[in-house]
Design a protein around this motif. Structure first.
Motif, mmCIF file in Angstrom:
data_model
loop_
_atom_site.group_PDB
_atom_site.id
_atom_site.type_symbol
_atom_site.label_atom_id
_atom_site.label_comp_id
_atom_site.label_asym_id
_atom_site.label_seq_id
_atom_site.Cartn_x
_atom_site.Cartn_y
_atom_site.Cartn_z
ATOM 1 N N LEU A 143 0.830 -1.203 0.000
ATOM 2 C CA LEU A 143 0.000 0.000 0.000
ATOM 3 C C LEU A 143 0.864 1.252 0.000
ATOM 4 O O LEU A 143 0.604 2.203 -0.754
ATOM 5 N N THR A 144 1.898 1.266 0.822
ATOM 6 C CA THR A 144 2.769 2.435 0.881
ATOM 7 C C THR A 144 3.477 2.651 -0.443
ATOM 8 O O THR A 144 3.571 3.775 -0.947
ATOM 9 N N ARG A 145 3.997 1.561 -1.016
ATOM 10 C CA ARG A 145 4.677 1.683 -2.306
ATOM 11 C C ARG A 145 3.729 2.180 -3.389
ATOM 12 O O ARG A 145 4.098 2.985 -4.238
ATOM 13 N N ALA A 146 2.474 1.700 -3.349
ATOM 14 C CA ALA A 146 1.503 2.130 -4.348
ATOM 15 C C ALA A 146 1.178 3.610 -4.206
ATOM 16 O O ALA A 146 1.080 4.338 -5.208
ATOM 17 N N VAL A 147 1.027 4.084 -2.962
ATOM 18 C CA VAL A 147 0.720 5.500 -2.738
ATOM 19 C C VAL A 147 1.873 6.382 -3.218
ATOM 20 O O VAL A 147 1.664 7.401 -3.900
ATOM 21 N N VAL A 148 3.088 5.997 -2.894
ATOM 22 C CA VAL A 148 4.249 6.779 -3.312
ATOM 23 C C VAL A 148 4.378 6.768 -4.834
ATOM 24 O O VAL A 148 4.703 7.785 -5.463
ATOM 25 N N ARG A 149 4.109 5.624 -5.442
ATOM 26 C CA ARG A 149 4.199 5.535 -6.896
ATOM 27 C C ARG A 149 3.150 6.434 -7.569
ATOM 28 O O ARG A 149 3.442 7.123 -8.547
ATOM 29 N N LEU A 150 1.936 6.428 -7.040
ATOM 30 C CA LEU A 150 0.887 7.266 -7.615
ATOM 31 C C LEU A 150 1.222 8.747 -7.462
ATOM 32 O O LEU A 150 0.999 9.542 -8.377
ATOM 33 N N ALA A 151 1.755 9.112 -6.302
ATOM 34 C CA ALA A 151 2.134 10.516 -6.112
ATOM 35 C C ALA A 151 3.243 10.927 -7.068
ATOM 36 O O ALA A 151 3.319 12.078 -7.498
ATOM 37 N N GLY A 152 4.107 9.977 -7.410
ATOM 38 C CA GLY A 152 5.205 10.276 -8.323
ATOM 39 C C GLY A 152 4.797 10.394 -9.775
ATOM 40 O O GLY A 152 5.587 10.839 -10.607
ATOM 41 N N LEU A 153 3.560 10.005 -10.103
ATOM 42 C CA LEU A 153 3.097 10.081 -11.484
ATOM 43 C C LEU A 153 2.431 11.410 -11.815
ATOM 44 O O LEU A 153 2.051 11.636 -12.965
ATOM 45 N N GLY A 154 2.250 12.259 -10.826
ATOM 46 C CA GLY A 154 1.519 13.496 -11.062
ATOM 47 C C GLY A 154 2.166 14.412 -12.075
ATOM 48 O O GLY A 154 1.479 15.142 -12.788
ATOM 49 N N TYR A 155 3.491 14.389 -12.177
ATOM 50 C CA TYR A 155 4.184 15.294 -13.093
ATOM 51 C C TYR A 155 3.840 14.999 -14.547
ATOM 52 O O TYR A 155 3.931 15.867 -15.401
ATOM 53 N N ALA A 156 3.433 13.739 -14.823
ATOM 54 C CA ALA A 156 3.101 13.377 -16.198
ATOM 55 C C ALA A 156 1.721 13.874 -16.618
ATOM 56 O O ALA A 156 1.406 13.869 -17.807
ATOM 57 N N VAL A 157 0.886 14.281 -15.670
ATOM 58 C CA VAL A 157 -0.475 14.718 -15.987
ATOM 59 C C VAL A 157 -0.426 16.172 -16.467
ATOM 60 O O VAL A 157 0.067 17.040 -15.751
ATOM 61 N N PRO A 158 -0.912 16.466 -17.671
ATOM 62 C CA PRO A 158 -0.882 17.856 -18.156
ATOM 63 C C PRO A 158 -1.694 18.786 -17.267
ATOM 64 O O PRO A 158 -2.673 18.385 -16.620
ATOM 65 N N GLY A 159 -1.282 20.060 -17.249
ATOM 66 C CA GLY A 159 -1.975 21.034 -16.423
ATOM 67 C C GLY A 159 -3.432 21.212 -16.809
ATOM 68 O O GLY A 159 -4.296 21.413 -15.941
ATOM 69 N N ALA A 160 -3.737 21.132 -18.111
ATOM 70 C CA ALA A 160 -5.130 21.272 -18.544
ATOM 71 C C ALA A 160 -5.997 20.148 -17.997
ATOM 72 O O ALA A 160 -7.153 20.359 -17.610
ATOM 73 N N VAL A 161 -5.454 18.938 -17.956
ATOM 74 C CA VAL A 161 -6.195 17.794 -17.417
ATOM 75 C C VAL A 161 -6.430 17.970 -15.923
ATOM 76 O O VAL A 161 -7.515 17.670 -15.407
ATOM 77 N N ILE A 162 -5.433 18.471 -15.209
ATOM 78 C CA ILE A 162 -5.581 18.691 -13.769
ATOM 79 C C ILE A 162 -6.668 19.721 -13.492
ATOM 80 O O ILE A 162 -7.488 19.555 -12.576
ATOM 81 N N VAL A 163 -6.697 20.777 -14.279
ATOM 82 C CA VAL A 163 -7.712 21.820 -14.078
ATOM 83 C C VAL A 163 -9.111 21.250 -14.246
ATOM 84 O O VAL A 163 -9.996 21.450 -13.397
ATOM 85 N N VAL A 164 -9.341 20.520 -15.325
ATOM 86 C CA VAL A 164 -10.664 19.931 -15.555
ATOM 87 C C VAL A 164 -10.991 18.917 -14.468
ATOM 88 O O VAL A 164 -12.121 18.869 -13.963
ATOM 89 N N GLY A 165 -10.009 18.107 -14.082
ATOM 90 C CA GLY A 165 -10.245 17.103 -13.053
ATOM 91 C C GLY A 165 -10.540 17.684 -11.688
ATOM 92 O O GLY A 165 -11.224 17.057 -10.875
#
Length: 523
Positions: free
Chosen positions: A347-369
């Protein structure tokens, strides 16, 4: 995860918006979606090929060959990282457009009328800007691969009688291929996430379509669906980048077992030396020197037209948002990295991995989300006032920044933790130190440099961020990036030079840090 889950939830047949999701998709498929798809694919393909060629050529020149000035070229090739792509686009437009100084001079000199050069605001112009703004991603990874993994085998091939062309074609480039693929994936992710260049040049990509659907047509379903398509493209690129990184580690282990000697760069003379200089200098000129000179021209021509009175206000807004996000991002990164160090569970590894993927999400997608679930809650419970808390507030924009840039601080803090042996934790526990005391008295003193670097990187990224800032910024809180975009969009390119140059100066800081780190690592 909330922005991603909100985008997926927009496809569910729930409520009035969900019921019309299929109709909206069919309407877009018959009108704008094919153009978005083909334009985005063509832009990505051309930028990928160009960045791979330019970045790989520079890496080969400074790694496998030696010539006068090579040490300077190693860090000069990093300079385009200091300039956001949209700043380079403004600079080229100001100089090359129909009314710009170059075409005006050509018409006066040749006695001709009309346009003298192709329009920079086109797909070809966008490809040009992205190639010379983003090739350092390929250059960095390819240079590391060639310097650490290929030098021994290239030297062995030379001793076996292989010609320079064959050593390059059959040994060096195949070993660097995973690094080039990883760099190209990063270039494509940055290209897909861009809004400043494509919007300013009128290129109909997914990112531009998302903003048109949300802000111009007020169609949240269409914006969510376009964001989902863009997110799927980014997920594919992220998977390719991770596969390439794994292949880089495999190739590195194979090369380390294959040879023990260190290869020496081949000394170049004559026309080969001139060719190496051209390969290294042209990208630097196109991606940094010329754009900076183009922006300095209006400063030197007339200082009175520049918005000096409001510049400090814009800079203060950028610094304030950057500082808040940097502090919170480092705190989140410390907690996540510390939790991953103490608890190695899934669970800890999964949470850290998910947090580390945020940089790949475009800013426009984050705004809509972010705005989608806020709108749903507002419709369900208007009295909560959630919209006023998230939209056009510092809370909302910092939230968007943290979704994207916490990964930057997390990576830096984790690299610092990797240098702290676990035996120190065991010794502290045996001496009676609890978790908080272990973090404060043992880890923190050893992580100060890593956390400072993490805070600086997040700060600079926030200063240059454009897509999320345009939509979520508080009223009367324009940042340097937003002001540069607005002034350029209003054809006030001379005034846009001042905030653009300020962003360039800020961007030089991580480039200098990176250059020093690479020199130290080589030493």
């Amino acid at each position: 995860m909330l922005p991603v889950l909100a985008l997926l939830g927009a496809w569910l047949p729930l409520g009035p918006e969900g019921a019309q999701a299929g109709a909206v998709l069919r309407e877009m498929a018959a009108t704008v979606l094919p153009q978005y798809v083909w334009t985005t694919l063509w832009l990505g393909l051309l930028v990928a090929v160009g960045a791979a060629l330019v970045g790989s050529a520079g890496a080969v020149a400074v790694t496998l060959y030696d010539f006068p000035g090579r040490r300077h070229m190693e860090w000069l090739l990093l300079l385009p990282l200091a300039l956001p792509a949209y700043v380079i686009a403004y600079a080229y437009t100001d100089f090359l457009q129909f009314s710009g100084p170059l075409q005006s001079w050509l018409r006066e000199s040749l006695g001709l009328q009309g346009r003298m050069l192709p329009d920079i605001r086109s797909l070809g112009g966008a490809v040009w800007v992205f190639i010379f703004a983003l090739y350092p991603y390929v250059y960095l990874l390819a240079r590391t691969a060639l310097g650490e993994r290929a030098a021994q085998l290239v030297e062995a091939a030379r001793l076996l009688g292989a010609s320079p062309a064959r050593r390059l074609r059959s040994v060096a480039l195949p070993l660097a291929r995973p690094a080039v693929a990883a760099g190209v994936a990063l270039v494509l992710m940055e290209t897909l996430a861009d809004f400043g260049v494509t919007s300013y040049f009128g290129i109909q990509t997914f990112t531009v379509g998302i903003y048109k659907a949300w802000l111009s047509m007020d169609d949240r379903v269409a914006a969510a669906q376009l964001s989902t398509f863009l997110l799927l493209l980014v997920a594919v690129l992220l998977q390719l980048e991770q596969r390439a990184q794994r292949r880089m580690r495999f190739v590195g282990n194979a090369v380390n077992r294959a040879g023990a000697g260190s290869g020496q760069p081949q000394w170049l003379r004559g026309r080969h030396c001139v060719l190496a200089w051209l390969v290294c200098l042209l990208p630097v000129l196109m991606g940094f020197v010329l754009p900076v000179l183009f922006m300095l021209r209006p400063l030197a021509a007339d200082w009175s037209v520049l918005p000096w009175s409001r510049f400090l206000q814009w800079a203060g807004n950028s610094v304030r948002l950057g500082a808040i996000t940097a502090v919170l991002g480092v705190a989140i990164a410390l907690l996540l990295a510390y939790a991953a160090r103490r608890n190695q569970g899934r669970l800890t590894r999964a949470v850290v991995r998910l947090a580390g993927l945020g940089y790949a999400v475009p800013g426009a997608v984050i705004v809509v989300g972010i705005l989608l679930p806020v709108g749903w809650v507002q419709l369900a419970a208007p009295g909560l006032g959630l919209t006023a808390l998230v939209t056009t507030t510092a809370f909302g924009i910092v939230w968007a920044y943290l979704v994207r840039f916490s990964a930057v601080s997390l990576q830096s803090v984790q690299s610092g933790y990797a240098r702290i042996p676990l035996s120190m934790d065991d010794s502290a526990r045996m001496l009676g130190a609890g978790p908080l005391r272990l973090l404060g008295c043992v880890h923190w003193p050893l992580l100060r440099r890593s956390t400072a670097a993490a805070a600086l990187l997040v700060f600079v990224d926030v200063m240059k961020e454009l897509p999320a800032t345009i939509v979520l910024r508080p009223f009367n809180s324009d940042t340097l990036a937003v002001v540069a975009y607005q002034l350029a969009r209003d054809e006030r390119l001379g005034e846009a030079a001042l905030p653009s140059l300020a962003l360039a100066l800020v961007g030089l800081v991580p480039v200098i840090m990176l250059s020093r780190t690479l020199r130290a690592g080589r030493g």
